[in-house]
Design a protein around this motif. Structure first.
Motif, PDB file in Angstrom:
ATOM      1  N   TYR A   4       0.907  -1.445   0.262  1.00  0.00           N
ATOM      2  CA  TYR A   4      -0.457  -0.172  -0.147  1.00  0.00           C
ATOM      3  C   TYR A   4       1.420   0.594  -0.046  1.00  0.00           C
ATOM      4  CZ  TYR A   4      -2.859  -3.595   1.866  1.00  0.00           C
ATOM      5  OH  TYR A   4      -3.553  -4.552   2.422  1.00  0.00           O
ATOM      6  N   ASN A   5       0.406   2.725  -0.510  1.00  0.00           N
ATOM      7  CA  ASN A   5       0.743   3.743   0.440  1.00  0.00           C
ATOM      8  C   ASN A   5       1.192   4.328   1.856  1.00  0.00           C
ATOM      9  OD1 ASN A   5      -1.713   4.344   0.382  1.00  0.00           O
ATOM     10  ND2 ASN A   5      -1.427   6.654  -0.056  1.00  0.00           N
ATOM     11  N   ASP A   6       2.242   5.291   1.772  1.00  0.00           N
ATOM     12  CA  ASP A   6       1.589   5.490   3.819  1.00  0.00           C
ATOM     13  C   ASP A   6       0.969   5.778   3.837  1.00  0.00           C
ATOM     14  OD1 ASP A   6       3.842   5.174   5.147  1.00  0.00           O
ATOM     15  OD2 ASP A   6       3.954   8.099   4.873  1.00  0.00           O
ATOM     16  N   ASP A   7      -0.234   6.152   3.079  1.00  0.00           N
ATOM     17  CA  ASP A   7      -1.225   5.425   4.372  1.00  0.00           C
ATOM     18  C   ASP A   7      -2.333   5.143   4.220  1.00  0.00           C
ATOM     19  OD1 ASP A   7      -2.497   6.341   1.902  1.00  0.00           O
ATOM     20  OD2 ASP A   7      -2.615   9.020   2.410  1.00  0.00           O
ATOM     21  N   HIS A   8      -2.402   4.010   3.451  1.00  0.00           N
ATOM     22  CA  HIS A   8      -2.934   2.610   3.218  1.00  0.00           C
ATOM     23  C   HIS A   8      -3.974   3.120   2.545  1.00  0.00           C
ATOM     24  CE1 HIS A   8      -4.522  -1.160   4.520  1.00  0.00           C
ATOM     25  NE2 HIS A   8      -3.873  -1.290   4.968  1.00  0.00           N
ATOM     26  N   THR A   9      -3.917   4.252   2.291  1.00  0.00           N
ATOM     27  CA  THR A   9      -5.522   4.695   0.582  1.00  0.00           C
ATOM     28  C   THR A   9      -5.272   3.508  -0.235  1.00  0.00           C
ATOM     29  OG1 THR A   9      -4.317   6.780  -0.255  1.00  0.00           O
ATOM     30  CG2 THR A   9      -5.617   6.296   2.050  1.00  0.00           C
ATOM     31  N   VAL A  10      -3.913   4.142  -0.879  1.00  0.00           N
ATOM     32  CA  VAL A  10      -4.217   3.531  -2.765  1.00  0.00           C
ATOM     33  C   VAL A  10      -3.073   1.374  -2.317  1.00  0.00           C
ATOM     34  CG1 VAL A  10      -3.299   3.579  -4.581  1.00  0.00           C
ATOM     35  CG2 VAL A  10      -4.038   5.578  -3.167  1.00  0.00           C
ATOM     36  N   THR A  11      -4.038   1.210  -2.993  1.00  0.00           N
ATOM     37  CA  THR A  11      -3.380  -0.613  -3.085  1.00  0.00           C
ATOM     38  C   THR A  11      -2.761  -0.923  -4.396  1.00  0.00           C
ATOM     39  OG1 THR A  11      -4.919  -1.349  -2.092  1.00  0.00           O
ATOM     40  CG2 THR A  11      -4.067  -3.022  -2.571  1.00  0.00           C
ATOM     41  N   HIS A  12      -1.081  -0.837  -4.316  1.00  0.00           N
ATOM     42  CA  HIS A  12      -0.323  -0.622  -5.615  1.00  0.00           C
ATOM     43  C   HIS A  12      -0.308  -2.580  -5.519  1.00  0.00           C
ATOM     44  CE1 HIS A  12       1.199   2.971  -4.796  1.00  0.00           C
ATOM     45  NE2 HIS A  12       1.284   3.005  -4.062  1.00  0.00           N
ATOM     46  N   LEU A  13      -0.728  -3.479  -4.806  1.00  0.00           N
ATOM     47  CA  LEU A  13      -0.215  -5.055  -4.962  1.00  0.00           C
ATOM     48  C   LEU A  13      -1.131  -5.083  -3.838  1.00  0.00           C
ATOM     49  CD1 LEU A  13       3.257  -7.060  -6.239  1.00  0.00           C
ATOM     50  CD2 LEU A  13       1.283  -7.392  -4.183  1.00  0.00           C
ATOM     51  N   VAL A  14      -1.516  -6.406  -4.653  1.00  0.00           N
ATOM     52  CA  VAL A  14      -2.144  -8.255  -3.572  1.00  0.00           C
ATOM     53  C   VAL A  14      -1.388  -9.275  -4.127  1.00  0.00           C
ATOM     54  CG1 VAL A  14      -4.311  -6.106  -3.162  1.00  0.00           C
ATOM     55  CG2 VAL A  14      -4.290  -8.247  -4.535  1.00  0.00           C
ATOM     56  N   GLY A  15      -1.431 -10.612  -3.217  1.00  0.00           N
ATOM     57  CA  GLY A  15      -0.960 -11.434  -3.515  1.00  0.00           C
ATOM     58  C   GLY A  15      -1.398 -13.096  -3.074  1.00  0.00           C
ATOM     59  N   GLN A  16      -0.964 -13.735  -3.153  1.00  0.00           N
ATOM     60  CA  GLN A  16      -1.600 -14.836  -2.895  1.00  0.00           C
ATOM     61  C   GLN A  16      -0.940 -16.353  -2.942  1.00  0.00           C
ATOM     62  OE1 GLN A  16      -5.618 -15.567  -4.016  1.00  0.00           O
ATOM     63  NE2 GLN A  16      -6.873 -14.926  -2.109  1.00  0.00           N
ATOM     64  N   LEU A  17      -0.292 -16.664  -1.735  1.00  0.00           N
ATOM     65  CA  LEU A  17       0.713 -17.739  -1.867  1.00  0.00           C
ATOM     66  C   LEU A  17       0.033 -19.512  -1.278  1.00  0.00           C
ATOM     67  CD1 LEU A  17       4.401 -17.777  -0.597  1.00  0.00           C
ATOM     68  CD2 LEU A  17       3.021 -19.525  -0.194  1.00  0.00           C
ATOM     69  N   GLN A  18       0.213 -20.272  -2.301  1.00  0.00           N
ATOM     70  CA  GLN A  18      -0.103 -21.281  -1.880  1.00  0.00           C
ATOM     71  C   GLN A  18       0.713 -22.992  -2.208  1.00  0.00           C
ATOM     72  OE1 GLN A  18      -3.520 -22.401   0.035  1.00  0.00           O
ATOM     73  NE2 GLN A  18      -3.711 -19.798   0.283  1.00  0.00           N
ATOM     74  N   PRO A  19       1.210 -23.200  -1.032  1.00  0.00           N
ATOM     75  CA  PRO A  19       1.493 -24.509  -1.201  1.00  0.00           C
ATOM     76  C   PRO A  19       1.199 -25.437  -2.341  1.00  0.00           C
ATOM     77  CG  PRO A  19       1.357 -23.887   1.425  1.00  0.00           C
ATOM     78  CD  PRO A  19       0.758 -23.417   0.245  1.00  0.00           C
ATOM     79  N   ARG A  20       1.804 -26.427  -2.323  1.00  0.00           N
ATOM     80  CA  ARG A  20       1.677 -27.247  -3.352  1.00  0.00           C
ATOM     81  C   ARG A  20       0.994 -28.199  -2.593  1.00  0.00           C
ATOM     82  NH1 ARG A  20       0.798 -25.379  -8.651  1.00  0.00           N
ATOM     83  NH2 ARG A  20       0.692 -28.231  -9.390  1.00  0.00           N
TER      84      ARG A  20
END
Length: 285
Positions: A269-285
């Motif tokens: 997120y940006n510094d004040d948490h108002t803009v999301t730059h990236l979202v991610g999910q990690l799942q083991p196999r």
């Protein structure tokens, strides 16, 4: 589907010259629609290059490659594919929407890697047309790593088309990162991705940005390096990220992650948490 095989990694100088030429081609251009597969049967690891990549992304030293490093090895073939006359879209101006990597086992530093790259069929998107550049890495003829880079070619789009997105995340920050204005140039030196939107304020402004922006694959790599330092990464897993809003440089950002069963959700997120730059999910196999 034609195949082009290389004895060595194609040089960036000629690739970028061809990329500019492909971007300037005439609107009535009609591409070859048969598609193209690119193969590099032998890709050795340059240890100095690997060290530079670890330095800029934050991955610690160890016996295995960072999970995002093979993307750098495959990137010259990505450029080659997108600047080839058979490619149906102008390469400069394409938007990087998402990236999904699957590591099937730890990647040894001293292996001989074989890389294969091709593109998926196009599909409609509300903002144009999307497609994937698909990469596959083999060791001793065994697939050990795959990568799907989802790209958007902007046009009038199809309003009824479905946009496949990860769910929004609101995570408490676990780290604050101060990103310097030269980050794009440092990552470009380590990755070979010298898109002008990442390098300088003036070159980014020529493409409509107020100043240079961070590479999406740097943001993914830095996020995974942070997760590695905080609790480690599994030997085999799939990790997807969606790139939401450009990350301007210089800037201060928040990184957050949380364990979800055996997996990890994370976001930038940006510094004040108002803009999301990236979202991610990690799942083991």
């Amino acid at each position: 589907m034609p195949t082009r095989r290389y004895d060595d990694t194609p040089g960036f100088g000629s690739l970028y010259a061809r990329t500019v030429k492909a971007t300037l081609r005439k609107a009535e251009y009609e591409p070859d629609t048969d598609g193209l597969t690119l193969e590099l049967p032998h890709a050795a690891i340059d240890q100095d290059h690997l060290t530079a990549y670890r330095d800029v992304t934050g991955f610690s030293a160890g016996p295995a490659l960072p999970v995002t490093y093979p993307h750098v090895l495959a990137f010259p073939l990505h450029l080659d594919l997108m600047s080839d006359p058979s490619f149906p879209y102008k390469p400069m101006g394409i938007v990087h929407l998402a990236n999904t990597i699957t590591q099937l086992k730890p990647l040894p530093m001293h292996a001989d890697y074989a890389i294969r790259v091709h593109s998926s069929p196009e599909r409609p998107h509300p903002k144009g047309t999307i497609f994937d550049v698909l990469s596959e890495v083999r060791v001793d003829d065994e697939v050990v790593w795959t990568d799907s880079t989802t790209l958007l070619s902007r046009s009038s789009g199809t309003p009824s088309a479905h946009a496949d997105l990860l769910p929004d995340l609101s995570l408490e920050p676990s780290a604050f990162w101060d990103l310097h204005g030269n980050l794009g140039r440092r990552y470009a030196a380590a990755s070979g991705d010298r898109n002008p939107i990442h390098l300088w304020k003036l070159s980014a402004q020529a493409f409509g940005f107020p100043r240079q922006i961070a590479h999406g694959m740097w943001a993914k790599a830095a996020s995974l390096a942070s997760i590695q330092r905080g609790g480690g990464l599994p030997d085999a897993y799939t990790v997807r990220v969606d790139f939401r809003k450009p990350l301007l440089l210089p800037s201060r950002v928040q990184f957050g992650s949380q364990r979800t069963g055996e997996g990890v959700d994370f976001a930038l997120y940006n510094d004040d948490h108002t803009v999301t730059h990236l979202v991610g999910q990690l799942q083991p196999r």
